[in-house]
Motif scaffolding. Sequence first.
Motif, mmCIF file in Angstrom:
data_model
loop_
_atom_site.group_PDB
_atom_site.id
_atom_site.type_symbol
_atom_site.label_atom_id
_atom_site.label_comp_id
_atom_site.label_asym_id
_atom_site.label_seq_id
_atom_site.Cartn_x
_atom_site.Cartn_y
_atom_site.Cartn_z
ATOM 1 N N GLY A 202 0.862 -1.229 0.082
ATOM 2 C CA GLY A 202 0.148 -0.015 0.139
ATOM 3 C C GLY A 202 0.874 1.186 0.015
ATOM 4 O O GLY A 202 0.370 2.359 -0.029
ATOM 5 N N LEU A 203 2.287 1.047 0.045
ATOM 6 C CA LEU A 203 3.015 2.314 -0.111
ATOM 7 C C LEU A 203 2.667 3.221 -1.094
ATOM 8 O O LEU A 203 2.584 2.707 -2.490
ATOM 9 C CB LEU A 203 4.372 1.823 -0.134
ATOM 10 C CG LEU A 203 5.667 3.255 -0.062
ATOM 11 C CD1 LEU A 203 6.936 2.457 0.426
ATOM 12 C CD2 LEU A 203 6.042 3.228 -1.635
ATOM 13 N N ILE A 204 2.527 4.624 -0.803
ATOM 14 C CA ILE A 204 2.476 5.553 -1.992
ATOM 15 C C ILE A 204 3.253 6.600 -1.762
ATOM 16 O O ILE A 204 3.536 6.883 -0.641
ATOM 17 C CB ILE A 204 1.007 6.179 -1.975
ATOM 18 C CG1 ILE A 204 -0.015 5.130 -2.030
ATOM 19 C CG2 ILE A 204 0.919 7.219 -3.027
ATOM 20 C CD1 ILE A 204 -0.208 4.253 -3.738
ATOM 21 N N ASN A 205 4.026 7.170 -2.774
ATOM 22 C CA ASN A 205 5.095 8.214 -2.471
ATOM 23 C C ASN A 205 4.825 9.580 -3.311
ATOM 24 O O ASN A 205 5.293 9.498 -4.506
ATOM 25 C CB ASN A 205 6.558 7.836 -2.708
ATOM 26 C CG ASN A 205 7.661 8.993 -2.064
ATOM 27 O OD1 ASN A 205 7.035 9.916 -2.041
ATOM 28 N ND2 ASN A 205 8.654 8.419 -1.535
ATOM 29 N N ARG A 206 3.821 10.348 -3.182
ATOM 30 C CA ARG A 206 3.457 11.416 -4.366
ATOM 31 C C ARG A 206 4.500 12.141 -4.525
ATOM 32 O O ARG A 206 4.927 12.661 -5.582
ATOM 33 C CB ARG A 206 2.341 12.441 -3.481
ATOM 34 C CG ARG A 206 1.989 13.410 -3.917
ATOM 35 C CD ARG A 206 1.111 14.396 -3.207
ATOM 36 N NE ARG A 206 -0.269 13.774 -3.190
ATOM 37 C CZ ARG A 206 -1.281 14.016 -4.193
ATOM 38 N NH1 ARG A 206 -1.176 14.896 -4.923
ATOM 39 N NH2 ARG A 206 -2.713 13.322 -4.171
ATOM 40 N N ALA A 271 -0.815 4.207 -6.807
ATOM 41 C CA ALA A 271 -0.741 5.952 -7.183
ATOM 42 C C ALA A 271 -0.776 5.826 -8.707
ATOM 43 O O ALA A 271 -0.083 5.106 -9.397
ATOM 44 C CB ALA A 271 0.426 6.691 -6.840
ATOM 45 N N ALA A 272 -2.022 6.403 -9.287
ATOM 46 C CA ALA A 272 -2.412 6.166 -10.692
ATOM 47 C C ALA A 272 -1.818 7.607 -11.340
ATOM 48 O O ALA A 272 -2.139 8.633 -11.008
ATOM 49 C CB ALA A 272 -3.601 5.980 -10.958
ATOM 50 N N GLY A 273 -0.798 7.690 -12.380
ATOM 51 C CA GLY A 273 -0.292 8.720 -13.059
ATOM 52 C C GLY A 273 -0.628 8.524 -14.507
ATOM 53 O O GLY A 273 -0.630 7.434 -14.866
ATOM 54 N N LEU A 274 -0.678 9.824 -15.172
ATOM 55 C CA LEU A 274 -0.711 9.640 -16.744
ATOM 56 C C LEU A 274 -0.280 11.140 -17.033
ATOM 57 O O LEU A 274 -0.130 12.063 -16.509
ATOM 58 C CB LEU A 274 -2.238 9.630 -16.963
ATOM 59 C CG LEU A 274 -2.478 9.907 -18.700
ATOM 60 C CD1 LEU A 274 -3.626 8.864 -19.090
ATOM 61 C CD2 LEU A 274 -2.775 11.209 -19.022
ATOM 62 N N ILE A 275 0.722 10.823 -18.393
ATOM 63 C CA ILE A 275 1.369 12.174 -18.792
ATOM 64 C C ILE A 275 1.332 12.156 -20.307
ATOM 65 O O ILE A 275 1.306 11.037 -20.943
ATOM 66 C CB ILE A 275 2.742 12.495 -18.535
ATOM 67 C CG1 ILE A 275 3.189 13.848 -18.705
ATOM 68 C CG2 ILE A 275 3.387 11.438 -18.900
ATOM 69 C CD1 ILE A 275 4.465 14.191 -17.704
ATOM 70 N N VAL A 276 0.914 13.354 -21.069
ATOM 71 C CA VAL A 276 0.808 13.140 -22.643
ATOM 72 C C VAL A 276 1.947 14.209 -23.042
ATOM 73 O O VAL A 276 2.211 15.210 -22.562
ATOM 74 C CB VAL A 276 -0.498 13.881 -23.007
ATOM 75 C CG1 VAL A 276 -0.374 13.968 -24.601
ATOM 76 C CG2 VAL A 276 -1.593 12.767 -22.576
ATOM 77 N N LEU A 277 2.917 13.860 -23.865
ATOM 78 C CA LEU A 277 4.110 14.600 -24.197
ATOM 79 C C LEU A 277 4.082 14.678 -25.820
ATOM 80 O O LEU A 277 3.707 13.774 -26.594
ATOM 81 C CB LEU A 277 5.196 13.934 -23.829
ATOM 82 C CG LEU A 277 5.499 13.606 -22.204
ATOM 83 C CD1 LEU A 277 6.807 13.065 -21.939
ATOM 84 C CD2 LEU A 277 5.520 14.914 -21.616
ATOM 85 N N GLU A 278 4.541 15.706 -26.441
ATOM 86 C CA GLU A 278 4.666 15.805 -27.854
ATOM 87 C C GLU A 278 6.081 16.095 -28.143
ATOM 88 O O GLU A 278 6.766 16.858 -27.302
ATOM 89 C CB GLU A 278 3.743 16.974 -28.281
ATOM 90 C CG GLU A 278 2.406 16.612 -28.564
ATOM 91 C CD GLU A 278 1.374 17.531 -28.968
ATOM 92 O OE1 GLU A 278 1.891 18.485 -29.340
ATOM 93 O OE2 GLU A 278 0.100 16.946 -29.215
ATOM 94 N N PRO A 279 6.851 15.633 -29.178
ATOM 95 C CA PRO A 279 8.102 16.079 -29.405
ATOM 96 C C PRO A 279 8.209 17.410 -29.956
ATOM 97 O O PRO A 279 7.234 17.752 -30.675
ATOM 98 C CB PRO A 279 8.594 15.036 -30.476
ATOM 99 C CG PRO A 279 7.345 14.439 -31.260
ATOM 100 C CD PRO A 279 6.056 14.497 -30.042
ATOM 101 N N THR A 280 9.350 17.979 -29.782
ATOM 102 C CA THR A 280 9.279 19.404 -30.178
ATOM 103 C C THR A 280 10.057 19.494 -31.800
ATOM 104 O O THR A 280 10.184 20.458 -32.312
ATOM 105 C CB THR A 280 9.897 20.411 -29.484
ATOM 106 O OG1 THR A 280 11.107 19.929 -28.922
ATOM 107 C CG2 THR A 280 9.100 20.856 -28.233
#
Length: 281
Positions: A202-206, A271-280
Amino acid sequence: MARIIGGLGTSHVPAIGAASDHGKTRDDYWAPLFAGYAPAREWIRRVDPDVAIIVYNDHATAFSLQLIPTFGLGMGDEFPPADEGYGPRQVPMVRGDAELSWHLAESLVINDEIDITFVNDLHVDHGLTVPLTIMCDRPDEWPFKVIPLAVNVIQYPQPTGHRCLELGRAIRRAVDSYPEDLKVLVVGTGGMSHQLQGERAGLINREFDLAYLDRLVSDPDAQAAVPHVDYLRQAGSEGLELIMWLVMRGALGGDVREVYRHYHVPASNTAAGLIVLEPTA
Ligand code: DHB
Ligand code: FE
């Protein structure tokens, strides 16, 4: 020519798939998590990829202790959703692109001298199908083809973060040299901080998770230098799945634009994360 149009990192918690499969996404527990997926789904619709290379880990489903590839590339035209003990998820067949898979294999093994295991027959578990649900909801058919790239994050010794970042950079070179006009999305899955077993279950580290996202964007080489034991200590025994996002980041090249980020606790024990990235460039 083929080109990489974007990258997406997301957790792959099986309960997120189950919440979708059982119509619970509007329940109090799940609604805030799924609300945060809407902008990412909108972005996917807008950029409309032809193919997604999904970097994921198999959880002793297709591979057992008998066979553990460090990097396993799905070569087929179809990857059935796996039965993980309670029947396969009722989601569409995952359709591959064998021609692009063989091009990737050739470029990685010959041009970049990176050894890859070729997986012709591959049933894909929650590590791959849950991200598809997160990105695309519940369509009749997935809107793009998928090339699975399985990474061993389970059995010591796992590949280093640096190796994952360099693999992503090699994938970028491979895609750039593919003659067909394809829009390619690269997806890193797993994480974020979580531990499913033992005293620290159950460990979460924000703090660790948000710093990881910052460094993934702005200084991936520094993140790639973080030793595995630091993930273990700070992000829990399963937090090491995050090295798979470094493959995605490497495929985007130098600078990236952060389009969207979503972080939510809890999703199951994770801990659920999501990221959206675009190349430059
Ligand atoms: C769980 C399983 C996973 O593979 C994961 O990455 C996160 C959570 C789980 O069983 O809750
Ligand atoms: Fe997992």
